[in-house]
Design a protein around this motif. Structure first.
Motif, PDB file in Angstrom:
ATOM      1  N   THR A  14      36.582  23.414  32.168  1.00 33.44           N
ATOM      2  CA  THR A  14      35.768  22.517  32.993  1.00 33.44           C
ATOM      3  C   THR A  14      36.196  22.560  34.448  1.00 33.44           C
ATOM      4  O   THR A  14      35.368  22.756  35.348  1.00 33.44           O
ATOM      5  CB  THR A  14      35.865  21.076  32.456  1.00 33.44           C
ATOM      6  OG1 THR A  14      35.445  21.061  31.093  1.00 33.44           O
ATOM      7  CG2 THR A  14      34.971  20.146  33.261  1.00 33.44           C
ATOM      8  N   ALA A  15      37.488  22.386  34.708  1.00 36.57           N
ATOM      9  CA  ALA A  15      37.974  22.416  36.088  1.00 36.57           C
ATOM     10  C   ALA A  15      37.864  23.822  36.674  1.00 36.57           C
ATOM     11  O   ALA A  15      37.456  23.993  37.830  1.00 36.57           O
ATOM     12  CB  ALA A  15      39.418  21.934  36.144  1.00 36.57           C
ATOM     13  N   GLU A  16      38.211  24.823  35.880  1.00 44.06           N
ATOM     14  CA  GLU A  16      38.169  26.200  36.380  1.00 44.06           C
ATOM     15  C   GLU A  16      36.749  26.625  36.750  1.00 44.06           C
ATOM     16  O   GLU A  16      36.532  27.289  37.768  1.00 44.06           O
ATOM     17  CB  GLU A  16      38.748  27.153  35.334  1.00 44.06           C
ATOM     18  CG  GLU A  16      40.243  27.004  35.122  1.00 44.06           C
ATOM     19  CD  GLU A  16      40.609  25.930  34.094  1.00 44.06           C
ATOM     20  OE1 GLU A  16      41.791  25.837  33.737  1.00 44.06           O
ATOM     21  OE2 GLU A  16      39.696  25.179  33.642  1.00 44.06           O
ATOM     22  N   SER A  17      35.771  26.222  35.920  1.00 45.19           N
ATOM     23  CA  SER A  17      34.387  26.599  36.226  1.00 45.19           C
ATOM     24  C   SER A  17      33.870  25.832  37.435  1.00 45.19           C
ATOM     25  O   SER A  17      33.060  26.352  38.207  1.00 45.19           O
ATOM     26  CB  SER A  17      33.482  26.373  35.012  1.00 45.19           C
ATOM     27  OG  SER A  17      33.341  25.000  34.717  1.00 45.19           O
ATOM     28  N   SER A  18      34.333  24.594  37.625  1.00 42.71           N
ATOM     29  CA  SER A  18      33.946  23.847  38.829  1.00 42.71           C
ATOM     30  C   SER A  18      34.504  24.522  40.077  1.00 42.71           C
ATOM     31  O   SER A  18      33.799  24.700  41.078  1.00 42.71           O
ATOM     32  CB  SER A  18      34.457  22.403  38.748  1.00 42.71           C
ATOM     33  OG  SER A  18      33.667  21.628  37.876  1.00 42.71           O
ATOM     34  N   MET A  19      35.785  24.893  40.038  1.00 42.18           N
ATOM     35  CA  MET A  19      36.386  25.582  41.183  1.00 42.18           C
ATOM     36  C   MET A  19      35.653  26.882  41.492  1.00 42.18           C
ATOM     37  O   MET A  19      35.357  27.200  42.653  1.00 42.18           O
ATOM     38  CB  MET A  19      37.862  25.865  40.908  1.00 42.18           C
ATOM     39  CG  MET A  19      38.757  24.655  40.987  1.00 42.18           C
ATOM     40  SD  MET A  19      40.523  25.074  40.909  1.00 42.18           S
ATOM     41  CE  MET A  19      40.721  25.293  39.145  1.00 42.18           C
ATOM     42  N   THR A  20      35.349  27.623  40.432  1.00 41.78           N
ATOM     43  CA  THR A  20      34.686  28.915  40.618  1.00 41.78           C
ATOM     44  C   THR A  20      33.276  28.734  41.152  1.00 41.78           C
ATOM     45  O   THR A  20      32.849  29.455  42.067  1.00 41.78           O
ATOM     46  CB  THR A  20      34.669  29.687  39.292  1.00 41.78           C
ATOM     47  OG1 THR A  20      36.012  29.850  38.825  1.00 41.78           O
ATOM     48  CG2 THR A  20      34.030  31.056  39.466  1.00 41.78           C
ATOM     49  N   LYS A  21      32.561  27.761  40.606  1.00 44.65           N
ATOM     50  CA  LYS A  21      31.192  27.529  41.050  1.00 44.65           C
ATOM     51  C   LYS A  21      31.151  27.165  42.524  1.00 44.65           C
ATOM     52  O   LYS A  21      30.330  27.681  43.294  1.00 44.65           O
ATOM     53  CB  LYS A  21      30.554  26.434  40.197  1.00 44.65           C
ATOM     54  CG  LYS A  21      29.020  26.439  40.207  1.00 44.65           C
ATOM     55  CD  LYS A  21      28.437  25.690  41.370  1.00 44.65           C
ATOM     56  CE  LYS A  21      26.921  25.673  41.303  1.00 44.65           C
ATOM     57  NZ  LYS A  21      26.305  24.916  42.411  1.00 44.65           N
ATOM     58  N   VAL A  22      32.036  26.274  42.957  1.00 45.59           N
ATOM     59  CA  VAL A  22      32.083  25.867  44.367  1.00 45.59           C
ATOM     60  C   VAL A  22      32.423  27.053  45.258  1.00 45.59           C
ATOM     61  O   VAL A  22      31.727  27.343  46.238  1.00 45.59           O
ATOM     62  CB  VAL A  22      33.117  24.741  44.566  1.00 45.59           C
ATOM     63  CG1 VAL A  22      33.375  24.509  46.063  1.00 45.59           C
ATOM     64  CG2 VAL A  22      32.631  23.446  43.922  1.00 45.59           C
ATOM     65  N   ALA A  23      33.503  27.742  44.923  1.00 39.04           N
ATOM     66  CA  ALA A  23      33.975  28.832  45.771  1.00 39.04           C
ATOM     67  C   ALA A  23      32.964  29.969  45.843  1.00 39.04           C
ATOM     68  O   ALA A  23      32.666  30.491  46.922  1.00 39.04           O
ATOM     69  CB  ALA A  23      35.315  29.348  45.259  1.00 39.04           C
ATOM     70  N   VAL A  24      32.426  30.349  44.693  1.00 37.71           N
ATOM     71  CA  VAL A  24      31.527  31.502  44.657  1.00 37.71           C
ATOM     72  C   VAL A  24      30.168  31.175  45.277  1.00 37.71           C
ATOM     73  O   VAL A  24      29.628  31.970  46.053  1.00 37.71           O
ATOM     74  CB  VAL A  24      31.369  32.016  43.214  1.00 37.71           C
ATOM     75  CG1 VAL A  24      30.303  33.096  43.132  1.00 37.71           C
ATOM     76  CG2 VAL A  24      32.703  32.559  42.716  1.00 37.71           C
ATOM     77  N   ALA A  25      29.596  30.017  44.957  1.00 34.52           N
ATOM     78  CA  ALA A  25      28.299  29.671  45.532  1.00 34.52           C
ATOM     79  C   ALA A  25      28.369  29.612  47.053  1.00 34.52           C
ATOM     80  O   ALA A  25      27.489  30.126  47.752  1.00 34.52           O
ATOM     81  CB  ALA A  25      27.814  28.335  44.965  1.00 34.52           C
TER      82      ALA A  25
END
Length: 399
Positions: free
Chosen positions: A322-333
């Motif tokens: 959950t946290a890892e996908s949030s970090m990735t989504k923010v950074a990548v988007a």
């Protein structure tokens, strides 16, 4: 941060997908059947027919029904995203890719034969109906605000509510409806599988949005006394929010994978432009203002690729990430938006016209900063985790 590598199997599949997208799909990007609400149904059917012939239909699900690992899926979906039409053609697009993943995880054999198999074959599309109109106080980034209700009536459930931003509802054959099935302090919800079209599920309008890559666009849907049998409950009653987490982390990561491919393509086009177009006596790339933008693109693309693979590796451990996908989504988007924006800037006037796919990719990536949770919601969620973890350490006397 250790980043694992994709397998030889996934690299081979990804190479076939990339070859198909570049040689077969990209020439369709100027097709008149690509409209403001996505490619038409006959264009989808035509592209998928070619994908079947090329052996790249639903490439992330193997012939025996097993799903590639998330890291392997990343290798494949990045390549499918080299064109906005690529995921449509090879059946890796949203919301179908996420819905297939969810059904494969929690659907019964009977449900999967009825609802999943047509999706995997590419002969049907689906819709995930969770988001509701803000004007009615419905669920958006906060699913606990769910207003749609399902009431038990013998062996059936009766569902009423209104949904919005439902991607692909127009033309979908399979629907997954999220509805409230419990009251009290802890909101409860259940997922229901629905055959579409259905007279009790009415498309009120298709919204005019900035993006235009998904068949059927994004619709507002009225659910009016929809009756479904108990055997159409997906998973267990009252466990809908938990299942949503099973779906949402991989699904938001899949968006990162696909649009990483799109931003990579934009960078290729902008680079070609900067290395052939001259101004003030030299190639554009030889002007630092342009060359540095392309250098920044390389950095953002590489960082995005590393974050995607890192998060995929975490998901492959069995974690919800959950946290890892949030970090990735923010950074990548945010990074891909910067890439798309720079590409338009490098190309000047030609970058803002429909003559190049760069303009569409810019629009799509801008929307992605909101879809699957706005950047700010993910940061808020991460801040809550930071606080929670810090307080736990303090109470344990470790900080």
């Amino acid at each position: 941060m250790h980043t694992p590598s994709p397998t030889e199997r996934s690299r081979a599949i990804a190479d076939r997908v990339e070859r198909f997208v570049r040689e077969i799909v990209i020439p369709y990007e100027g097709d008149k059947r690509c409209a403001s609400h996505g490619p038409s149904e006959d264009l989808v059917e035509e592209l998928r027919g070619k994908a079947r012939v090329a052996g790249v239909m639903t490439p992330h699900i193997l012939p025996d029904g097993t799903h590639l690992s998330q890291l392997e899926t990343a290798a494949v979906l990045k390549r499918s995203g080299l064109s906005p039409l690529g995921p449509v053609a090879v059946n890796t697009m949203a919301p179908d890719e996420g819905n297939m993943y969810l059904l494969g995880k929690i659907g019964t054999p009977t449900q999967n034969k009825r609802f999943l198999e047509p999706l995997v074959a590419g002969g049907a599309r689906s819709a995930f109906m969770m988001t509701e109109p803000a004007s009615e106080g419905g669920a958006g980034s906060d699913p606990s605000m769910l207003q749609t209700k399902a009431v038990r009536d013998g062996d059936e459930w009766v569902i009423n509510g209104r949904k919005t931003f439902i991607t692909g509802a127009k033309g979908a054959s399979v629907g997954i409806v999220m509805a409230r099935t419990g009251e009290g302090e802890r909101a409860q919800a259940t997922m229901f599988l629905v055959d579409l079209p259905h007279p009790a599920v009415r498309i009120e309008r298709v919204l005019d949005t900035i993006d235009s890559s998904m068949p059927g666009g994004h619709a507002q849907v009225l659910i009016d006394n929809l009756r479904v049998h108990q055997n159409q409950v997906l998973g267990a009653v009252d466990e809908g929010f938990r299942y949503a987490q099973v779906r949402l982390s991989p699904a938001r990561l899949s968006h990162c994978m696909r649009w990483l491919g799109g931003a990579t393509r934009s960078h290729e086009i902008a680079t070609r432009y900067a290395t052939t177009r001259k101004a003030f006596g030299k190639l554009l790339i030889d002007h630092e203002g342009v060359g540095f933008m392309l250098a920044d693109n390389l950095i953002d693309l590489q960082q995005s690729a590393l974050m995607v693979d890192w998060c995929a590796g975490v998901l492959d451990t069995g974690s919800l990430a959950t946290a890892e996908s949030s970090m990735t989504k923010v950074a990548v988007a945010d990074a891909l938006f910067r890439v798309a924006d720079r590409c338009m800037q490098v190309m000047g006037g030609s970058g803002v016209t429909g003559d190049s796919i760069v303009e569409q990719i810019f629009r799509e990536v801008r929307a992605f900063r909101i879809y699957d949770g706005p950047t700010e919601v993910h940061k808020w969620s991460l801040a809550k985790k930071i606080k929670r973890d810090a307080l736990e350490l303090q109470s344990a006397g470790k900080a």
